[in-house]
Scaffold this motif. Structure first.
Motif, PDB file in Angstrom:
ATOM      1  N   ASN A 254       8.300  -6.379   0.571  1.00 32.85           N
ATOM      2  CA  ASN A 254       7.465  -7.425   1.160  1.00 32.85           C
ATOM      3  C   ASN A 254       7.354  -7.251   2.677  1.00 32.85           C
ATOM      4  O   ASN A 254       6.277  -7.418   3.257  1.00 32.85           O
ATOM      5  N   MET A 255       8.461  -6.901   3.317  1.00 30.79           N
ATOM      6  CA  MET A 255       8.466  -6.692   4.759  1.00 30.79           C
ATOM      7  C   MET A 255       7.572  -5.511   5.139  1.00 30.79           C
ATOM      8  O   MET A 255       6.777  -5.600   6.078  1.00 30.79           O
ATOM      9  N   LEU A 256       7.654  -4.434   4.389  1.00 38.31           N
ATOM     10  CA  LEU A 256       6.821  -3.268   4.665  1.00 38.31           C
ATOM     11  C   LEU A 256       5.337  -3.592   4.488  1.00 38.31           C
ATOM     12  O   LEU A 256       4.498  -3.179   5.298  1.00 38.31           O
ATOM     13  N   GLN A 257       5.022  -4.331   3.444  1.00 37.38           N
ATOM     14  CA  GLN A 257       3.623  -4.699   3.206  1.00 37.38           C
ATOM     15  C   GLN A 257       3.091  -5.597   4.325  1.00 37.38           C
ATOM     16  O   GLN A 257       1.962  -5.413   4.787  1.00 37.38           O
ATOM     17  N   THR A 258       3.902  -6.526   4.765  1.00 40.36           N
ATOM     18  CA  THR A 258       3.500  -7.399   5.870  1.00 40.36           C
ATOM     19  C   THR A 258       3.298  -6.592   7.151  1.00 40.36           C
ATOM     20  O   THR A 258       2.312  -6.781   7.873  1.00 40.36           O
ATOM     21  N   TYR A 259       4.208  -5.676   7.419  1.00 43.63           N
ATOM     22  CA  TYR A 259       4.117  -4.844   8.614  1.00 43.63           C
ATOM     23  C   TYR A 259       2.861  -3.973   8.574  1.00 43.63           C
ATOM     24  O   TYR A 259       2.153  -3.834   9.573  1.00 43.63           O
ATOM     25  N   ARG A 260       2.588  -3.389   7.387  1.00 41.12           N
ATOM     26  CA  ARG A 260       1.377  -2.581   7.241  1.00 41.12           C
ATOM     27  C   ARG A 260       0.130  -3.416   7.533  1.00 41.12           C
ATOM     28  O   ARG A 260      -0.763  -2.982   8.263  1.00 41.12           O
ATOM     29  N   ASP A 261       0.083  -4.612   6.966  1.00 36.20           N
ATOM     30  CA  ASP A 261      -1.073  -5.487   7.183  1.00 36.20           C
ATOM     31  C   ASP A 261      -1.230  -5.836   8.659  1.00 36.20           C
ATOM     32  O   ASP A 261      -2.342  -5.833   9.191  1.00 36.20           O
ATOM     33  N   GLU A 262      -0.119  -6.121   9.335  1.00 34.94           N
ATOM     34  CA  GLU A 262      -0.169  -6.439  10.763  1.00 34.94           C
ATOM     35  C   GLU A 262      -0.667  -5.241  11.576  1.00 34.94           C
ATOM     36  O   GLU A 262      -1.466  -5.404  12.498  1.00 34.94           O
ATOM     37  N   CYS A 263      -0.197  -4.052  11.219  1.00 35.43           N
ATOM     38  CA  CYS A 263      -0.634  -2.847  11.923  1.00 35.43           C
ATOM     39  C   CYS A 263      -2.120  -2.587  11.699  1.00 35.43           C
ATOM     40  O   CYS A 263      -2.843  -2.221  12.627  1.00 35.43           O
ATOM     41  N   GLN A 264      -2.566  -2.765  10.471  1.00 38.54           N
ATOM     42  CA  GLN A 264      -3.988  -2.567  10.181  1.00 38.54           C
ATOM     43  C   GLN A 264      -4.846  -3.580  10.922  1.00 38.54           C
ATOM     44  O   GLN A 264      -5.887  -3.225  11.490  1.00 38.54           O
ATOM     45  N   ASN A 265      -4.422  -4.834  10.934  1.00 39.79           N
ATOM     46  CA  ASN A 265      -5.177  -5.858  11.665  1.00 39.79           C
ATOM     47  C   ASN A 265      -5.205  -5.558  13.158  1.00 39.79           C
ATOM     48  O   ASN A 265      -6.242  -5.718  13.812  1.00 39.79           O
ATOM     49  N   GLY A 266      -4.074  -5.125  13.702  1.00 43.93           N
ATOM     50  CA  GLY A 266      -4.017  -4.765  15.110  1.00 43.93           C
ATOM     51  C   GLY A 266      -4.906  -3.567  15.418  1.00 43.93           C
ATOM     52  O   GLY A 266      -5.578  -3.526  16.451  1.00 43.93           O
ATOM     53  N   MET A 267      -4.934  -2.608  14.496  1.00 41.95           N
ATOM     54  CA  MET A 267      -5.761  -1.431  14.689  1.00 41.95           C
ATOM     55  C   MET A 267      -7.238  -1.821  14.691  1.00 41.95           C
ATOM     56  O   MET A 267      -8.012  -1.355  15.522  1.00 41.95           O
ATOM     57  N   HIS A 268      -7.620  -2.709  13.794  1.00 35.96           N
ATOM     58  CA  HIS A 268      -9.015  -3.135  13.728  1.00 35.96           C
ATOM     59  C   HIS A 268      -9.418  -3.896  14.996  1.00 35.96           C
ATOM     60  O   HIS A 268     -10.511  -3.693  15.524  1.00 35.96           O
TER      61      HIS A 268
ATOM     62  N   ASN B 223      27.934  -4.960 -13.003  1.00 33.17           N
ATOM     63  CA  ASN B 223      26.861  -3.998 -12.756  1.00 33.17           C
ATOM     64  C   ASN B 223      25.495  -4.678 -12.746  1.00 33.17           C
ATOM     65  O   ASN B 223      24.641  -4.354 -11.916  1.00 33.17           O
ATOM     66  N   ILE B 224      25.296  -5.614 -13.648  1.00 32.45           N
ATOM     67  CA  ILE B 224      24.031  -6.355 -13.690  1.00 32.45           C
ATOM     68  C   ILE B 224      23.860  -7.165 -12.405  1.00 32.45           C
ATOM     69  O   ILE B 224      22.782  -7.196 -11.813  1.00 32.45           O
ATOM     70  N   ALA B 225      24.926  -7.807 -11.961  1.00 31.50           N
ATOM     71  CA  ALA B 225      24.859  -8.598 -10.725  1.00 31.50           C
ATOM     72  C   ALA B 225      24.530  -7.706  -9.528  1.00 31.50           C
ATOM     73  O   ALA B 225      23.715  -8.079  -8.680  1.00 31.50           O
ATOM     74  N   LYS B 226      25.142  -6.525  -9.455  1.00 34.33           N
ATOM     75  CA  LYS B 226      24.863  -5.597  -8.362  1.00 34.33           C
ATOM     76  C   LYS B 226      23.416  -5.120  -8.406  1.00 34.33           C
ATOM     77  O   LYS B 226      22.751  -5.028  -7.377  1.00 34.33           O
ATOM     78  N   THR B 227      22.936  -4.823  -9.604  1.00 38.99           N
ATOM     79  CA  THR B 227      21.561  -4.363  -9.749  1.00 38.99           C
ATOM     80  C   THR B 227      20.581  -5.464  -9.359  1.00 38.99           C
ATOM     81  O   THR B 227      19.584  -5.205  -8.686  1.00 38.99           O
ATOM     82  N   ARG B 228      20.873  -6.693  -9.752  1.00 41.59           N
ATOM     83  CA  ARG B 228      20.007  -7.814  -9.358  1.00 41.59           C
ATOM     84  C   ARG B 228      19.989  -7.989  -7.845  1.00 41.59           C
ATOM     85  O   ARG B 228      18.954  -8.261  -7.250  1.00 41.59           O
ATOM     86  N   GLN B 229      21.141  -7.834  -7.229  1.00 42.72           N
ATOM     87  CA  GLN B 229      21.223  -7.949  -5.768  1.00 42.72           C
ATOM     88  C   GLN B 229      20.406  -6.836  -5.103  1.00 42.72           C
ATOM     89  O   GLN B 229      19.681  -7.083  -4.140  1.00 42.72           O
ATOM     90  N   LYS B 230      20.515  -5.612  -5.625  1.00 44.86           N
ATOM     91  CA  LYS B 230      19.728  -4.503  -5.094  1.00 44.86           C
ATOM     92  C   LYS B 230      18.236  -4.763  -5.292  1.00 44.86           C
ATOM     93  O   LYS B 230      17.424  -4.431  -4.428  1.00 44.86           O
ATOM     94  N   LEU B 231      17.888  -5.356  -6.423  1.00 44.80           N
ATOM     95  CA  LEU B 231      16.492  -5.651  -6.715  1.00 44.80           C
ATOM     96  C   LEU B 231      15.934  -6.673  -5.725  1.00 44.80           C
ATOM     97  O   LEU B 231      14.839  -6.498  -5.185  1.00 44.80           O
ATOM     98  N   VAL B 232      16.697  -7.718  -5.462  1.00 40.25           N
ATOM     99  CA  VAL B 232      16.255  -8.734  -4.501  1.00 40.25           C
ATOM    100  C   VAL B 232      16.097  -8.107  -3.121  1.00 40.25           C
ATOM    101  O   VAL B 232      15.089  -8.323  -2.429  1.00 40.25           O
ATOM    102  N   HIS B 233      17.075  -7.311  -2.712  1.00 39.90           N
ATOM    103  CA  HIS B 233      17.006  -6.648  -1.411  1.00 39.90           C
ATOM    104  C   HIS B 233      15.809  -5.692  -1.362  1.00 39.90           C
ATOM    105  O   HIS B 233      15.085  -5.642  -0.364  1.00 39.90           O
ATOM    106  N   GLY B 234      15.611  -4.947  -2.434  1.00 41.28           N
ATOM    107  CA  GLY B 234      14.496  -4.005  -2.491  1.00 41.28           C
ATOM    108  C   GLY B 234      13.151  -4.703  -2.441  1.00 41.28           C
ATOM    109  O   GLY B 234      12.219  -4.242  -1.775  1.00 41.28           O
ATOM    110  N   GLN B 235      13.033  -5.831  -3.135  1.00 44.24           N
ATOM    111  CA  GLN B 235      11.784  -6.587  -3.114  1.00 44.24           C
ATOM    112  C   GLN B 235      11.536  -7.184  -1.731  1.00 44.24           C
ATOM    113  O   GLN B 235      10.405  -7.180  -1.253  1.00 44.24           O
ATOM    114  N   ASP B 236      12.594  -7.662  -1.096  1.00 45.16           N
ATOM    115  CA  ASP B 236      12.459  -8.181   0.279  1.00 45.16           C
ATOM    116  C   ASP B 236      11.974  -7.084   1.226  1.00 45.16           C
ATOM    117  O   ASP B 236      11.105  -7.313   2.071  1.00 45.16           O
ATOM    118  N   LYS B 237      12.546  -5.899   1.084  1.00 49.50           N
ATOM    119  CA  LYS B 237      12.151  -4.773   1.928  1.00 49.50           C
ATOM    120  C   LYS B 237      10.692  -4.393   1.659  1.00 49.50           C
ATOM    121  O   LYS B 237       9.938  -4.120   2.599  1.00 49.50           O
TER     122      LYS B 237
END
Length: 92
Positions: A38-52, A22-36
């Motif tokens: 980070n991706m959303l934050q990068t996408y938001r920044d790109e959209c904001q820069n493009g909008m500007h 269970n701990i291993a599964k939770t850690r895997q979900k955590l890594v995946h969630g953190q990656d997601k």
């Protein structure tokens, strides 16, 4: 007596294995969630820069409202994903 002790040791070992899985599964979900997140934050920044950059070269009011609403939706997704990552961190 040794059968009882053996059974207890076996049960404890099975529980420890289940907890470790269970701990291993939770850690895997955590890594995946953190990656997601980070991706959303990068996408938001790109959209904001493009909008500007688009706004500086010319953009209709409607286009600006649409782009702002879209960036707002991404911000909502970031907030939701942040809550998910925080929850997973508390379960470890």
């Amino acid at each position: 007596m040794s059968n009882v002790l053996h059974t207890l040791i076996e049960q404890a070992s099975e529980k420890a294995d289940a907890i470790a899985k269970n701990i291993a599964k939770t850690r895997q979900k955590l890594v995946h969630g953190q990656d997601k997140l980070n991706m959303l934050q990068t996408y938001r920044d790109e959209c904001q820069n493009g909008m500007h950059s688009k706004a500086s070269t010319g953009m209709t009011g409607q286009q600006l409202r649409n782009q702002t609403a879209f960036v707002g939706k991404i911000a909502e997704a970031i907030a939701q994903q942040t809550r998910e990552v925080e929850f997973l961190n508390t379960t470890l």
